[in-house]
Write a protein that holds these residues in place. Structure first.
Motif, PDB file in Angstrom:
ATOM      1  N   THR A 432       0.849  -1.191   0.000  1.00 53.57           N
ATOM      2  CA  THR A 432       0.000   0.000   0.000  1.00 53.57           C
ATOM      3  C   THR A 432       0.881   1.235   0.000  1.00 53.57           C
ATOM      4  OG1 THR A 432      -1.737  -1.147   1.225  1.00 53.57           O
ATOM      5  CG2 THR A 432      -1.812   1.253   1.207  1.00 53.57           C
ATOM      6  N   LEU A 433       0.579   2.149  -0.916  1.00 53.87           N
ATOM      7  CA  LEU A 433       1.288   3.421  -1.026  1.00 53.87           C
ATOM      8  C   LEU A 433       0.338   4.541  -0.624  1.00 53.87           C
ATOM      9  CD1 LEU A 433       3.747   5.132  -2.070  1.00 53.87           C
ATOM     10  CD2 LEU A 433       2.624   5.128  -4.297  1.00 53.87           C
ATOM     11  N   ALA A 471       4.186  -3.023   3.301  1.00 52.10           N
ATOM     12  CA  ALA A 471       3.780  -4.338   2.818  1.00 52.10           C
ATOM     13  C   ALA A 471       3.316  -5.185   3.994  1.00 52.10           C
ATOM     14  CB  ALA A 471       4.938  -5.031   2.105  1.00 52.10           C
ATOM     15  N   VAL A 472       2.328  -6.046   3.740  1.00 53.61           N
ATOM     16  CA  VAL A 472       1.798  -6.982   4.734  1.00 53.61           C
ATOM     17  C   VAL A 472       1.701  -8.344   4.069  1.00 53.61           C
ATOM     18  CG1 VAL A 472      -0.152  -7.593   6.207  1.00 53.61           C
ATOM     19  CG2 VAL A 472       0.527  -5.199   5.977  1.00 53.61           C
ATOM     20  N   LEU A 485       5.250  -3.613   7.060  1.00 48.62           N
ATOM     21  CA  LEU A 485       6.686  -3.438   6.880  1.00 48.62           C
ATOM     22  C   LEU A 485       6.938  -2.199   6.030  1.00 48.62           C
ATOM     23  CD1 LEU A 485       9.654  -4.515   7.025  1.00 48.62           C
ATOM     24  CD2 LEU A 485       9.157  -5.732   4.885  1.00 48.62           C
ATOM     25  N   SER A 486       7.681  -1.230   6.558  1.00 48.78           N
ATOM     26  CA  SER A 486       7.994  -0.017   5.811  1.00 48.78           C
ATOM     27  C   SER A 486       9.032  -0.328   4.731  1.00 48.78           C
ATOM     28  CB  SER A 486       8.526   1.059   6.759  1.00 48.78           C
ATOM     29  OG  SER A 486       8.857   2.235   6.051  1.00 48.78           O
ATOM     30  N   GLY A 491      12.576   0.636  -6.415  1.00 55.54           N
ATOM     31  CA  GLY A 491      12.299  -0.728  -6.796  1.00 55.54           C
ATOM     32  C   GLY A 491      12.495  -1.655  -5.608  1.00 55.54           C
ATOM     33  N   VAL A 492      11.510  -2.514  -5.327  1.00 57.81           N
ATOM     34  CA  VAL A 492      11.535  -3.356  -4.119  1.00 57.81           C
ATOM     35  C   VAL A 492      11.347  -4.805  -4.533  1.00 57.81           C
ATOM     36  CG1 VAL A 492      10.368  -3.904  -1.956  1.00 57.81           C
ATOM     37  CG2 VAL A 492      10.655  -1.523  -2.640  1.00 57.81           C
ATOM     38  N   LEU A 493      12.151  -5.692  -3.963  1.00 60.47           N
ATOM     39  CA  LEU A 493      11.982  -7.133  -4.114  1.00 60.47           C
ATOM     40  C   LEU A 493      11.830  -7.731  -2.721  1.00 60.47           C
ATOM     41  CD1 LEU A 493      11.999  -9.646  -5.976  1.00 60.47           C
ATOM     42  CD2 LEU A 493      14.436  -9.832  -5.481  1.00 60.47           C
ATOM     43  N   LEU A 494      10.661  -8.329  -2.431  1.00 65.84           N
ATOM     44  CA  LEU A 494      10.381  -8.937  -1.136  1.00 65.84           C
ATOM     45  C   LEU A 494      10.690 -10.422  -1.185  1.00 65.84           C
ATOM     46  CD1 LEU A 494       6.942  -7.209  -0.437  1.00 65.84           C
ATOM     47  CD2 LEU A 494       9.153  -6.604   0.556  1.00 65.84           C
ATOM     48  N   ASP A 495      11.202 -10.959  -0.067  1.00 62.36           N
ATOM     49  CA  ASP A 495      11.498 -12.378   0.017  1.00 62.36           C
ATOM     50  C   ASP A 495      11.070 -12.903   1.381  1.00 62.36           C
ATOM     51  OD1 ASP A 495      13.510 -11.617   1.826  1.00 62.36           O
ATOM     52  OD2 ASP A 495      14.957 -11.397   0.213  1.00 62.36           O
TER      53      ASP A 495
END
Length: 754
Positions: A432-433, A471-472, A485-486, A491-495
């Motif tokens: 969410t932005l 992000a949740v 999570l802030s 560019g973001v890569l979540l793991d």
């Protein structure tokens, strides 16, 4: 200002074989920049399109022009987790993409076009180049002759925490800017050139430090800390004068007296740049599509001033948080012939739905009126107070019937968010932005990540205040969710390791063993360097004469009246036969063909190419020095007048006599390939390592007389580029490898001269 999500330049590290930097104040996190740019199909059947137009403009006569469109995709190589380290994509700032062509094509500029883009606006870039009719025909003829005549270079600015060192820096700003102009009149310096000014003892720079000047590591850290602050204070990221360098910064003219003082030990954001390069012709062929699609059109004439305008866009398709985007073209009144304004418009949704990402619109102007209009884009975004229009800045356009709409035209930023397959198999992820707008309204955009591989882009007005991206994740099995999570605004890569309070934080299924250690080796005239367990890069160790698709050498010797002329195109050699032999050797070295190793061209640039003739006293002199094409094979065309003595020597050399005529390539490879002695070729290798206060480099010299065995240069043998097999990013913090390739003309198999 929070710096937690930025790379810390003072703490370089690696994840597996991936270069990166420690995240500032985030233990165990490594930030990895974009690592490669590859060709992306503009059409389903082509990676590069050339549209040639002929149009009758009556009073202006018949006008011919061409549009060259090349698509590129940015890739990062985040290998996941190794041990206790976690890797993420580093945030990116401004980006520049440039198309290049060989100087011998005599186009208007060696760097044909440079366009700005936002790396966070999407991984696919579409660059459109407009050429005059003659220039377009020259380029098409070169492409159809199987010459790699089109290259692409991308620079990406990466903001990060400046290097730190004990001490204080004081800069006399106007005096330093005078030193800059003395070094380069245009005021554009690379990072190494700024470091040279600092190390040269510029009186405008005063240092007070307690570090040990005799310690090489401390000296490098001190110079890096100083350069980071000077560049961050005074410089603006621009395309470098030499496309082969990582980046440059433009400094302003000296102004009023001012002095700036910095504590070198305090954190401060400073920019660095990443340079990526590709050959869209070769790379487009490797992806399985036709490399170049040439189309000819007879455009409608303009007896009544009606102009057909083709709108293109480099904006992500259907971004999250944008309901609609309209692009208006407004031509102001031109009395007395046209006392009224003319307006036409197009929706970007029409562009996204088009297979060519274009939409047409017509402007009805006066019969003799030049094409001129103002382009302005308006986006419709939802807020907590209802729908709000966001207007981009107006842009004046003159004599351009194919405008390209960029994120800057929309006054929007686009933030891509991705997640690894292992995370999406374990949990549902939503991002969410939010941001504050005018009149107390709040912009909000939410996207759910899915395993299909699509990358949502969340839209954010550049004028919005206090933006946040969170992000949740919710576990598929337990349905337990994480705390928000802030995330950094890039560019973001979540793991699996991105969420510290996740139900799977025990690490079950979240780690994998490190890849086996591999080293570089030479074979078949190529140097092979590992980038992952099954992805390798190749760099050429041999050179020779360029050949047509039929294998005919592009070499001509003419004589008349005792005088002569030599025309030859040289190239680095990477033939189908060499690559096949290299793959076999690599498969054998890795213990078998499963998995089959992939080969991709390394990031190699020719610093200089010279054609040399040996005199009667045994010394070599330059007949000519040329500018290479800038593509991977580095074609270079020489056209040299010969006197009687030189003509005789050239005739003997091209008939097979050795040590009379040669071509020398001075090459620079990025990514720190190791040197080794090759087998099966007549070559000698020597290496030395030199360490200075700013960079470290490894230099090797390779001299060879190995023939190309008659094989033409490869144009379609490189493997697919993907996120696991990519060209290494180059920054000032990474070592470089330089070597010289010298080829004797006796091995060029030219046959009898004309």
């Amino acid at each position: 200002m929070s710096m937690r999500g930025h790379p810390d330049w003072g703490r370089p590290t690696r994840v597996g074989d991936t270069p990166g930097w420690a995240a500032f104040e985030e233990p165990g996190v490594v930030l990895v920049p974009y690592a490669a740019v590859t060709a992306a199909p503009v059409l389903p059947t082509a990676g590069v399109t050339v549209d040639l137009f002929t149009q009758d403009r009556h009073d202006a006569g018949i006008v011919a022009f061409g549009l060259v469109t090349a698509g590129f995709a940015l890739h990062h190589r985040v290998p996941g987790e190794v041990g206790d380290l976690r890797a993420r994509l580093a945030p990116s700032g401004r980006g520049l993409v440039a198309l290049t062509a060989p100087a011998d094509l005599h186009l208007a500029e060696e760097r044909l076009t440079t366009e700005e883009f936002l790396p966070a606006s999407g991984r696919t870039l579409t660059t459109t180049l407009r050429l005059g009719g003659v220039e377009a025909e020259i380029l098409v003829a070169a492409l159809q002759r199987d010459l790699q005549a089109l290259g692409a270079v991308v620079w990406i600015e990466v903001p990060g925490v400046a290097e730190r060192a004990p001490g204080t820096l004081t800069v006399d700003v106007p005096r330093f800017l005078v030193d800059v102009r003395a070094a380069r009149p245009d005021g554009v310096l690379t990072r190494d050139e700024v470091a040279a000014l600092v190390e040269g003892g510029s009186p405008a720079v005063r240092l007070t430090t307690t570090s040990d000047a005799t310690d090489a590591a401390a000296a490098r850290a001190l110079t890096g800390a100083v350069v980071d602050r000077i560049v961050g204070l005074l410089g603006t990221f621009v395309p470098p004068p030499d496309p082969g360098t990582a980046g440059a910064w433009a400094f302003p003219q000296p102004g009023a007296e001012s002095t700036s003082t910095f504590d070198l030990a305090r954190p401060l954001l400073a920019p660095r740049s990443v340079r990526l390069a590709t050959d869209p012709v070769i790379d487009g062929t490797a992806t399985g599509t036709a490399a170049v699609d040439v189309r000819r059109h007879d455009a409608t004439g303009l007896p009544d001033g009606r102009h057909r305008v083709v709108v293109r866009a480099t904006v992500p398709d259907s971004p999250v948080g944008v309901l609609d985007v309209g692009v208006d073209l407004l031509a102001a009144p031109r009395p007395p012939d046209r006392p009224f304004s003319v307006q036409a418009g197009v929706r970007l949704a029409d562009v996204w739905a088009s297979p060519t990402r274009t939409a047409e619109v017509e402007l009805a102007l006066g019969p003799t009126e030049p094409l001129a209009y103002t382009l302005r884009a308006t986006s419709l975004l939802p807020t907590t107070s209802g729908l709000v229009p966001v207007e981009g800045p107006p842009r004046s356009v003159v004599d351009d019937s194919s405008p390209v709409v960029t994120p800057d035209d929309l006054a929007l930023r686009f933030l891509p968010v991705q997640a690894t397959a292992s995370l999406l198999d374990r949990a549902e992820v939503a991002v969410t932005l939010t941001a504050d707008g005018a009149d107390g309204a709040t912009y909000e955009a939410t996207a759910r990540l899915d395993a299909a591989g699509s990358v949502p882009h969340l839209a954010l007005p550049t004028s919005a205040a206090a933006p946040t991206l969170v992000a949740v994740a919710v576990d598929h099995t337990t349905r337990r969710g994480t705390q928000p999570l802030s995330l950094p605004l890039g560019g973001v890569l979540l793991d699996l390791f991105s969420f510290p309070d996740a139900p799977w934080s025990d690490g079950a299924g979240a780690t994998r063993p490190p890849e086996p250690t591999m080293t570089s080796f030479d074979t078949a005239g190529l140097r092979l360097t590992p980038r992952s367990a099954t992805a390798w890069e190749f760099a050429p160790l041999t050179a020779g004469v360029a050949r047509t698709a039929e294998g005919t050498p592009q070499l001509t010797v003419l004589s008349a009246g005792g005088q002569g002329h030599l025309a030859v195109t040289t190239t680095l050699l990477a033939s189908d036969h060499q690559l096949t032999e290299a793959r076999d050797a690599l498969a054998s070295r890795l213990g078998g063909p499963d998995p089959a190793p992939t080969l991709a061209p390394a990031d190699v640039a020719a610093r200089s190419v010279s054609l040399q003739l040996r005199g009667s006293d045994g010394t070599w002199t330059d007949l000519a020095a040329g500018r290479p094409s800038g593509t991977f094979l580095q074609e270079c065309t020489f056209s040299v007048a010969l006197d009687a003595h030189q003509l005789e020597a050239v005739r003997r050399a091209t008939s097979g006599e050795q040590d009379l005529l040669r071509v020398t390539y001075a090459l620079l490879g990025r990514g720190g390939t190791a040197t080794s002695t090759s087998g099966g070729t007549t070559s000698t290798t020597s290496s030395s390592t030199t360490t200075s206060s700013t960079t470290s480099s490894t230099t090797s010299t390779v001299t060879t007389t190995r023939s190309s065995s008659g094989s033409p240069p490869a144009t379609s043998t490189t493997a697919h580029h993907d996120e696991e097999s990519t060209t290494a990013a180059t920054t000032a913090a990474h070592p470089e490898t330089a070597w010289t390739v010298t080829s004797d003309a006796s091995s060029w198999d030219a046959g009898p001269p004309a």
